[in-house]
Design an enzyme around this catalytic site. Structure first.
Site, PDB file in Angstrom:
ATOM      1  N   LYS A 162       0.769  -1.215   0.035  1.00  0.00           N
ATOM      2  CA  LYS A 162       0.140  -0.032  -0.012  1.00  0.00           C
ATOM      3  C   LYS A 162       0.899   1.265  -0.091  1.00  0.00           C
ATOM      4  O   LYS A 162       1.884   1.269   0.559  1.00  0.00           O
ATOM      5  CB  LYS A 162      -0.807   0.019   1.134  1.00  0.00           C
ATOM      6  CG  LYS A 162      -1.944  -1.090   1.030  1.00  0.00           C
ATOM      7  CD  LYS A 162      -2.968  -0.761   0.009  1.00  0.00           C
ATOM      8  CE  LYS A 162      -4.199  -1.676   0.163  1.00  0.00           C
ATOM      9  NZ  LYS A 162      -5.034  -1.264  -0.895  1.00  0.00           N
ATOM     10  N   ASP A 190      -0.353  -0.543  -4.589  1.00  0.00           N
ATOM     11  CA  ASP A 190      -1.506  -0.068  -4.545  1.00  0.00           C
ATOM     12  C   ASP A 190      -1.462   1.519  -3.953  1.00  0.00           C
ATOM     13  O   ASP A 190      -1.424   1.510  -2.811  1.00  0.00           O
ATOM     14  CB  ASP A 190      -2.555  -0.582  -3.849  1.00  0.00           C
ATOM     15  CG  ASP A 190      -3.960  -0.052  -3.922  1.00  0.00           C
ATOM     16  OD1 ASP A 190      -4.187   0.776  -4.838  1.00  0.00           O
ATOM     17  OD2 ASP A 190      -4.976  -1.011  -3.619  1.00  0.00           O
ATOM     18  N   GLU A 216      -1.548  -0.086  -8.940  1.00  0.00           N
ATOM     19  CA  GLU A 216      -3.062  -0.142  -8.879  1.00  0.00           C
ATOM     20  C   GLU A 216      -3.393   1.245  -8.442  1.00  0.00           C
ATOM     21  O   GLU A 216      -2.865   1.937  -7.633  1.00  0.00           O
ATOM     22  CB  GLU A 216      -3.520  -0.748  -7.721  1.00  0.00           C
ATOM     23  CG  GLU A 216      -4.888  -1.118  -7.841  1.00  0.00           C
ATOM     24  CD  GLU A 216      -5.072  -2.353  -7.017  1.00  0.00           C
ATOM     25  OE1 GLU A 216      -4.151  -3.389  -6.672  1.00  0.00           O
ATOM     26  OE2 GLU A 216      -6.367  -2.166  -6.320  1.00  0.00           O
ATOM     27  N   ASP A 241      -8.773   0.225  -9.863  1.00  0.00           N
ATOM     28  CA  ASP A 241      -9.489  -0.625  -8.845  1.00  0.00           C
ATOM     29  C   ASP A 241     -10.935   0.301  -8.779  1.00  0.00           C
ATOM     30  O   ASP A 241     -11.843   0.028  -9.334  1.00  0.00           O
ATOM     31  CB  ASP A 241      -8.712  -0.787  -7.865  1.00  0.00           C
ATOM     32  CG  ASP A 241      -9.532  -1.450  -6.576  1.00  0.00           C
ATOM     33  OD1 ASP A 241     -10.903  -1.796  -6.766  1.00  0.00           O
ATOM     34  OD2 ASP A 241      -8.968  -1.703  -5.418  1.00  0.00           O
ATOM     35  N   LYS A 265     -13.722  -6.425  -7.882  1.00  0.00           N
ATOM     36  CA  LYS A 265     -14.154  -6.850  -6.594  1.00  0.00           C
ATOM     37  C   LYS A 265     -15.674  -6.986  -6.464  1.00  0.00           C
ATOM     38  O   LYS A 265     -16.581  -6.244  -7.047  1.00  0.00           O
ATOM     39  CB  LYS A 265     -13.891  -5.723  -5.450  1.00  0.00           C
ATOM     40  CG  LYS A 265     -12.371  -5.565  -5.353  1.00  0.00           C
ATOM     41  CD  LYS A 265     -12.106  -4.377  -4.297  1.00  0.00           C
ATOM     42  CE  LYS A 265     -10.516  -4.252  -3.814  1.00  0.00           C
ATOM     43  NZ  LYS A 265     -10.203  -2.884  -3.414  1.00  0.00           N
TER      44      LYS A 265
END
Ligand code: MG
Length: 357
Positions: A162, A190, A216, A241, A265
């Site tokens: 992250k 991400d 991402e 995303d 997702k």
């Protein structure tokens, strides 16, 4: 096979340690479990894992929306998944985690009715997948120490790191992580919408030097043109995303060349049925997919992992969140086994979970 009943139950999931991303910190999640029963005695379980910053929902709104859906669902054929999605979309827009809960329960029923595991219902390509493990934002040294532990102690071969608060810290964290885990571990990042376009170009070029393979959601969710610009300037793969909720979002991203990979997702798109449409759009545009997750229990994780296993074009998985719970099993036996990052799906029908409520 008519739907005769539907019931919901809240479930609180405390995490082993708080999880920090660019725009939020979470130490628990409150999710909603759903059970749909049919007149043939077959029942299915689903789950909503609402996350307000992404889906605009919380557990209370999910419960209200499911009450609305219940009126439409009773008496409908559980095999009419197209019709049930149409009914839900006509009643209310968005609210995708509530829709995913219904969708997952219907696929659990479909698998049980066919006497086949869900991965075979969805395509049947494989019963095994490899997930990454996510490293939340912390001091770069602490992130490197956690990464080393995840690889050496827990056996993960892919890490998702992250980022997105401070580009200089992000570059330092990725440099230290690469030193800590060695050259063979696959790394992706991400940024959770945290960069500007110019930050992203500079930072991604630095990530390339330490062997990051994909980044991402660099930019805010609405800026797909910006994502296409960044993608034209760097070699690292660009993943979207938060920009991708629907098949229409996927079509737009593919049309303007905004991504190499789409992160599907179930909670963002409304379940497996819309997820199949996103994957089909992507595949037709030579774009691959990953399946990610919110903070979920084994119920929706089993659904997401089954989707990855079933589909050739879903090449990556970020289905790790249930392992971050204080009690990953939460009384839900079956579904799959996981060792290191390798999931092996159950051959039991539907989701293969043996718990009831
Ligand atoms: Mg993400």
């Amino acid at each position: 096979m008519k739907i005769v009943d539907m019931k919901v139950e809240l479930i609180k999931i405390p995490l082993k340690k708080p999880f920090r991303i660019a725009f939020a910190v979470q130490d628990h999640s409150v999710n909603v479990l759903l059970k749909i029963t049919t007149d043939e005695g077959i029942w299915g379980i689903g789950e909503a894992a609402p996350f307000e910053p992404v889906t605009g929902e919380n557990a209370a709104t999910v419960v209200e929306v499911l009450k609305l859906f219940k009126q439409g669902l009773i008496g409908m054929d559980a095999m009419n998944i197209e019709g049930i999605h149409q009914m839900m979309d006509r009643l209310i827009s968005g609210n995708t985690s509530a829709k995913a809960a219904v969708d997952i329960a219907l696929y659990d029923i479909r698998g049980k009715a066919m006497n086949q595991p869900l991965y075979k219902v969805l395509g049947g390509m494989s019963n095994r997948i490899v997930t990454d493990m996510t490293i939340g934002i912390d001091a770069p040294e602490a992130m490197a120490a956690e990464a080393k532990e995840r690889v050496e102690r827990d056996g993960f071969t892919i890490l998702k790191v992250k980022a997105g608060i401070c580009p200089a810290d992000d570059i330092r964290a990725l440099t230290l992580i690469r030193e800590a885990v060695g050259p063979d571990v696959r790394l992706r990042v991400d940024a959770n919408q945290g960069y500007t376009a110019s930050d992203a170009v500079k930072t991604l070029r630095a990530f390339e030097k330490v062997g990051v393979e994909a980044v991402e959601q660099c930019l805010p969710w609405w800026d797909m043109e910006g994502a296409a610009f960044v993608r034209s300037k760097v070699d690292v793969k660009i993943m979207l995303d938060e920009s991708i909720h629907s098949p229409m979002d996927a079509a737009r991203a593919c049309r303007i060349g905004a991504a190499d990979i789409l992160n599907i997702k179930l909670m963002k798109c409304g379940g497996l049925y819309p997820a199949e449409k996103i994957n089909a759009v992507a595949e037709a545009s030579h774009v691959q997919c990953m399946v990610g997750c919110m903070l979920e229990t084994k119920v929706s994780i089993a659904a997401g992992v089954s989707f990855v296993a079933a589909k050739n074009n879903v090449t990556e998985a970020d289905c790790d969140s249930f392992m971050c719970a204080v009690d990953p099993e939460m009384g839900m036996s079956g579904g799959f086994t996981v060792e290191g990052g390798v999931y092996t799906l159950s051959e039991a029908p539907g989701l293969g979970l043996s718990f009831d409520f």
